[in-house]
Design an enzyme around this catalytic site. Structure first.
Site, PDB file in Angstrom:
ATOM      1  N   GLU A 193      17.799  20.077  23.545  1.00 41.39           N
ATOM      2  CA  GLU A 193      17.203  19.370  24.684  1.00 41.39           C
ATOM      3  C   GLU A 193      17.085  17.870  24.428  1.00 41.39           C
ATOM      4  O   GLU A 193      16.852  17.464  23.295  1.00 41.39           O
ATOM      5  CB  GLU A 193      15.772  19.895  24.896  1.00 41.39           C
ATOM      6  CG  GLU A 193      15.566  20.778  26.092  1.00 41.39           C
ATOM      7  CD  GLU A 193      15.724  20.095  27.444  1.00 41.39           C
ATOM      8  OE1 GLU A 193      15.777  18.848  27.497  1.00 41.39           O
ATOM      9  OE2 GLU A 193      15.822  20.812  28.442  1.00 41.39           O
ATOM     10  N   ASP A 194      17.221  17.067  25.498  1.00 36.78           N
ATOM     11  CA  ASP A 194      17.058  15.623  25.342  1.00 36.78           C
ATOM     12  C   ASP A 194      15.758  15.111  25.966  1.00 36.78           C
ATOM     13  O   ASP A 194      15.425  13.944  25.793  1.00 36.78           O
ATOM     14  CB  ASP A 194      18.227  14.866  25.996  1.00 36.78           C
ATOM     15  CG  ASP A 194      18.189  14.963  27.506  1.00 36.78           C
ATOM     16  OD1 ASP A 194      18.009  16.099  28.012  1.00 36.78           O
ATOM     17  OD2 ASP A 194      18.309  13.938  28.184  1.00 36.78           O
TER      18      ASP A 194
ATOM     19  N   ARG B 244      14.870  17.521  41.050  1.00 32.42           N
ATOM     20  CA  ARG B 244      15.254  16.520  42.062  1.00 32.42           C
ATOM     21  C   ARG B 244      14.062  16.170  42.966  1.00 32.42           C
ATOM     22  O   ARG B 244      13.795  15.004  43.251  1.00 32.42           O
ATOM     23  CB  ARG B 244      16.396  17.088  42.909  1.00 32.42           C
ATOM     24  CG  ARG B 244      17.092  16.062  43.761  1.00 32.42           C
ATOM     25  CD  ARG B 244      18.162  16.715  44.626  1.00 32.42           C
ATOM     26  NE  ARG B 244      19.038  17.599  43.853  1.00 32.42           N
ATOM     27  CZ  ARG B 244      19.836  18.512  44.396  1.00 32.42           C
ATOM     28  NH1 ARG B 244      19.887  18.641  45.709  1.00 32.42           N
ATOM     29  NH2 ARG B 244      20.588  19.289  43.641  1.00 32.42           N
TER      30      ARG B 244
ATOM     31  N   THR C 277      24.968  12.535  32.430  1.00 25.14           N
ATOM     32  CA  THR C 277      24.946  12.343  33.886  1.00 25.14           C
ATOM     33  C   THR C 277      23.746  11.517  34.323  1.00 25.14           C
ATOM     34  O   THR C 277      23.650  11.164  35.500  1.00 25.14           O
ATOM     35  CB  THR C 277      24.938  13.713  34.601  1.00 25.14           C
ATOM     36  OG1 THR C 277      24.180  14.608  33.817  1.00 25.14           O
ATOM     37  CG2 THR C 277      26.343  14.245  34.769  1.00 25.14           C
TER      38      THR C 277
ATOM     39  N   LYS D  68      14.308  12.194  33.392  1.00 28.64           N
ATOM     40  CA  LYS D  68      15.080  13.125  32.557  1.00 28.64           C
ATOM     41  C   LYS D  68      14.433  14.500  32.506  1.00 28.64           C
ATOM     42  O   LYS D  68      13.247  14.619  32.174  1.00 28.64           O
ATOM     43  CB  LYS D  68      15.243  12.556  31.141  1.00 28.64           C
ATOM     44  CG  LYS D  68      16.210  11.391  31.112  1.00 28.64           C
ATOM     45  CD  LYS D  68      16.519  10.952  29.696  1.00 28.64           C
ATOM     46  CE  LYS D  68      17.578   9.864  29.716  1.00 28.64           C
ATOM     47  NZ  LYS D  68      17.784   9.278  28.387  1.00 28.64           N
ATOM     48  N   GLY D  69      15.203  15.518  32.835  1.00 26.87           N
ATOM     49  CA  GLY D  69      14.704  16.893  32.784  1.00 26.87           C
ATOM     50  C   GLY D  69      13.793  17.263  33.944  1.00 26.87           C
ATOM     51  O   GLY D  69      13.298  18.380  34.007  1.00 26.87           O
TER      52      GLY D  69
ATOM     53  N   ASN E 226      23.208  21.297  40.192  1.00 29.34           N
ATOM     54  CA  ASN E 226      24.648  20.998  40.205  1.00 29.34           C
ATOM     55  C   ASN E 226      25.325  21.395  38.899  1.00 29.34           C
ATOM     56  O   ASN E 226      26.437  20.943  38.611  1.00 29.34           O
ATOM     57  CB  ASN E 226      24.860  19.504  40.441  1.00 29.34           C
ATOM     58  CG  ASN E 226      24.334  19.063  41.802  1.00 29.34           C
ATOM     59  OD1 ASN E 226      24.732  19.598  42.826  1.00 29.34           O
ATOM     60  ND2 ASN E 226      23.422  18.103  41.813  1.00 29.34           N
TER      61      ASN E 226
ATOM     62  N   ASP F 286      20.666  22.529  27.128  1.00 32.56           N
ATOM     63  CA  ASP F 286      20.380  21.751  28.326  1.00 32.56           C
ATOM     64  C   ASP F 286      21.705  21.072  28.726  1.00 32.56           C
ATOM     65  O   ASP F 286      22.635  21.008  27.909  1.00 32.56           O
ATOM     66  CB  ASP F 286      19.305  20.711  27.964  1.00 32.56           C
ATOM     67  CG  ASP F 286      19.020  19.752  29.081  1.00 32.56           C
ATOM     68  OD1 ASP F 286      18.794  20.209  30.210  1.00 32.56           O
ATOM     69  OD2 ASP F 286      19.036  18.527  28.828  1.00 32.56           O
ATOM     70  N   LEU F 287      21.798  20.583  29.963  1.00 32.95           N
ATOM     71  CA  LEU F 287      23.062  19.972  30.400  1.00 32.95           C
ATOM     72  C   LEU F 287      23.012  18.436  30.340  1.00 32.95           C
ATOM     73  O   LEU F 287      23.635  17.819  29.464  1.00 32.95           O
ATOM     74  CB  LEU F 287      23.399  20.445  31.823  1.00 32.95           C
ATOM     75  CG  LEU F 287      24.672  19.871  32.415  1.00 32.95           C
ATOM     76  CD1 LEU F 287      25.914  20.360  31.678  1.00 32.95           C
ATOM     77  CD2 LEU F 287      24.781  20.252  33.900  1.00 32.95           C
ATOM     78  N   ASP F 288      22.246  17.853  31.269  1.00 32.84           N
ATOM     79  CA  ASP F 288      22.210  16.390  31.371  1.00 32.84           C
ATOM     80  C   ASP F 288      21.567  15.785  30.128  1.00 32.84           C
ATOM     81  O   ASP F 288      20.426  16.101  29.797  1.00 32.84           O
ATOM     82  CB  ASP F 288      21.381  15.960  32.595  1.00 32.84           C
ATOM     83  CG  ASP F 288      22.046  16.340  33.908  1.00 32.84           C
ATOM     84  OD1 ASP F 288      23.237  16.678  33.892  1.00 32.84           O
ATOM     85  OD2 ASP F 288      21.368  16.291  34.945  1.00 32.84           O
TER      86      ASP F 288
ATOM     87  N   SER G  96      19.303  24.507  32.386  1.00 32.18           N
ATOM     88  CA  SER G  96      19.218  23.163  32.965  1.00 32.18           C
ATOM     89  C   SER G  96      18.356  23.150  34.219  1.00 32.18           C
ATOM     90  O   SER G  96      18.305  24.141  34.948  1.00 32.18           O
ATOM     91  CB  SER G  96      20.635  22.695  33.312  1.00 32.18           C
ATOM     92  OG  SER G  96      20.609  21.586  34.176  1.00 32.18           O
ATOM     93  N   ALA G  97      17.726  21.998  34.487  1.00 32.33           N
ATOM     94  CA  ALA G  97      16.955  21.833  35.730  1.00 32.33           C
ATOM     95  C   ALA G  97      17.868  21.503  36.907  1.00 32.33           C
ATOM     96  O   ALA G  97      17.447  21.527  38.059  1.00 32.33           O
ATOM     97  CB  ALA G  97      15.940  20.707  35.549  1.00 32.33           C
ATOM     98  N   SER G  98      19.128  21.200  36.624  1.00 32.81           N
ATOM     99  CA  SER G  98      20.031  20.728  37.679  1.00 32.81           C
ATOM    100  C   SER G  98      20.547  21.849  38.564  1.00 32.81           C
ATOM    101  O   SER G  98      20.908  22.921  38.090  1.00 32.81           O
ATOM    102  CB  SER G  98      21.226  20.011  37.056  1.00 32.81           C
ATOM    103  OG  SER G  98      22.153  19.675  38.075  1.00 32.81           O
TER     104      SER G  98
ATOM    105  N   LYS H  57      10.465  22.685  33.865  1.00 32.79           N
ATOM    106  CA  LYS H  57      10.094  22.344  32.495  1.00 32.79           C
ATOM    107  C   LYS H  57       8.909  21.363  32.583  1.00 32.79           C
ATOM    108  O   LYS H  57       8.937  20.511  33.458  1.00 32.79           O
ATOM    109  CB  LYS H  57      11.258  21.640  31.778  1.00 32.79           C
ATOM    110  CG  LYS H  57      12.538  22.472  31.686  1.00 32.79           C
ATOM    111  CD  LYS H  57      13.719  21.599  31.252  1.00 32.79           C
ATOM    112  CE  LYS H  57      15.031  22.362  31.287  1.00 32.79           C
ATOM    113  NZ  LYS H  57      16.207  21.546  30.974  1.00 32.79           N
TER     114      LYS H  57
END
Ligand code: B16
Ligand code: MG
Length: 220
Positions: free
Chosen positions: A169-170, A49, A17, A45-46, A118, A9-11, A114-116, A145
């Site tokens: 994952e966070d 947007r 971020t 989180k996760g 960006n 995962d990213l963020d 990632s869900a982002s 997710k």
């Protein structure tokens, strides 16, 4: 077909971020006349947007026309991008580089999940793009997710089977997504929160090479 695959995962896993998402959502909330707290930001989180904006408007008791909703989405993202613009390698979370390079040294294929929307500009800003064999982000999925879609696409693109994948994952929804995909789930964060994860670490500094070797052995 290759065997093990690792998905990040990213963020909240690679970079923090969430603090920039928070500043951008808070600015929008304040413009709309209400407060948005750090505690409330935890719920984001996760989460996509669009879903975040729906929750934010619920918190503020604000109703929006479709046109306003879409404009606020753009406004929030433009503000968020102004923070991303200033990011560099110093924002990579501790020991992420060590874990990524260890996996690379073992020839393990790596994907972002990632869900982002960006994700690519962020990876470029922090100069981590080269570690990733493939990137699956919010632009590639139709289901958020805890649906496993993002991780299943990542496994497919890596050329590995789902049950041979490990996910870092966070977010609770992200751990559920990994479990729903029949992958090994590693929570990065609070063990009291990420109760469904197969393993939980506060951060990567706690994850040594012998644990990574055991993980690789488990999914290979
Ligand atoms: P964007 P992840 C998620 O990223 C964030 O955790 C979440 O807070 C954010 O709303 C979502 O990405 C969408 O981000 O607005 O950049 O498309 O944790 O799945 O890497
Ligand atoms: Mg995350």
């Amino acid at each position: 077909m290759r065997k093990a695959g690792f998905i990040f995962d990213l963020d909240g896993v690679i970079v923090d971020t969430a603090k920039y998402h928070y500043l951008a959502w808070r600015k929008l909330a304040n413009e709309l006349g209400f407060e948005f707290t750090k505690e409330q930001n935890e719920m984001f989180k996760g989460v996509s947007r669009k879903r975040c904006l729906e929750i934010l408007l619920d918190i503020g008791g604000v109703t929006a026309t479709t046109e306003q909703f879409n404009r606020w989405l753009v406004e929030k993202n433009e503000d968020y991008l102004s923070y991303i613009e200033k990011m560099d390698e110093s924002e990579i979370l501790p020991d992420v580089n060590r874990v990524l390079s260890y996996l690379k040294s073992k020839d393990i294929p790596i994907s972002l999940g990632s869900a982002s929307k960006n994700a690519i500009p962020i990876l470029e800003k922090v100069k981590l793009t080269d570690y990733f064999d493939t990137v699956v982000d919010g632009n590639h999925v139709t289901k958020a997710k805890p649906d496993p879609e993002v991780f299943l696409i990542a496994a497919k693109q890596l050329g590995v089977l789902a049950h041979n994948c490990v996910v870092f994952e966070d977010a609770i929804a992200g751990i559920e997504a990994a479990n729903n995909a029949n992958m090994v789930s590693i929570g990065i964060g609070d063990v009291q929160v990420l109760t469904e994860a197969d393993y939980v670490f506060n951060n990567f500094t706690e994850m040594d090479a012998s644990f990574l070797d055991r993980l690789i052995g488990k999914v290979n």
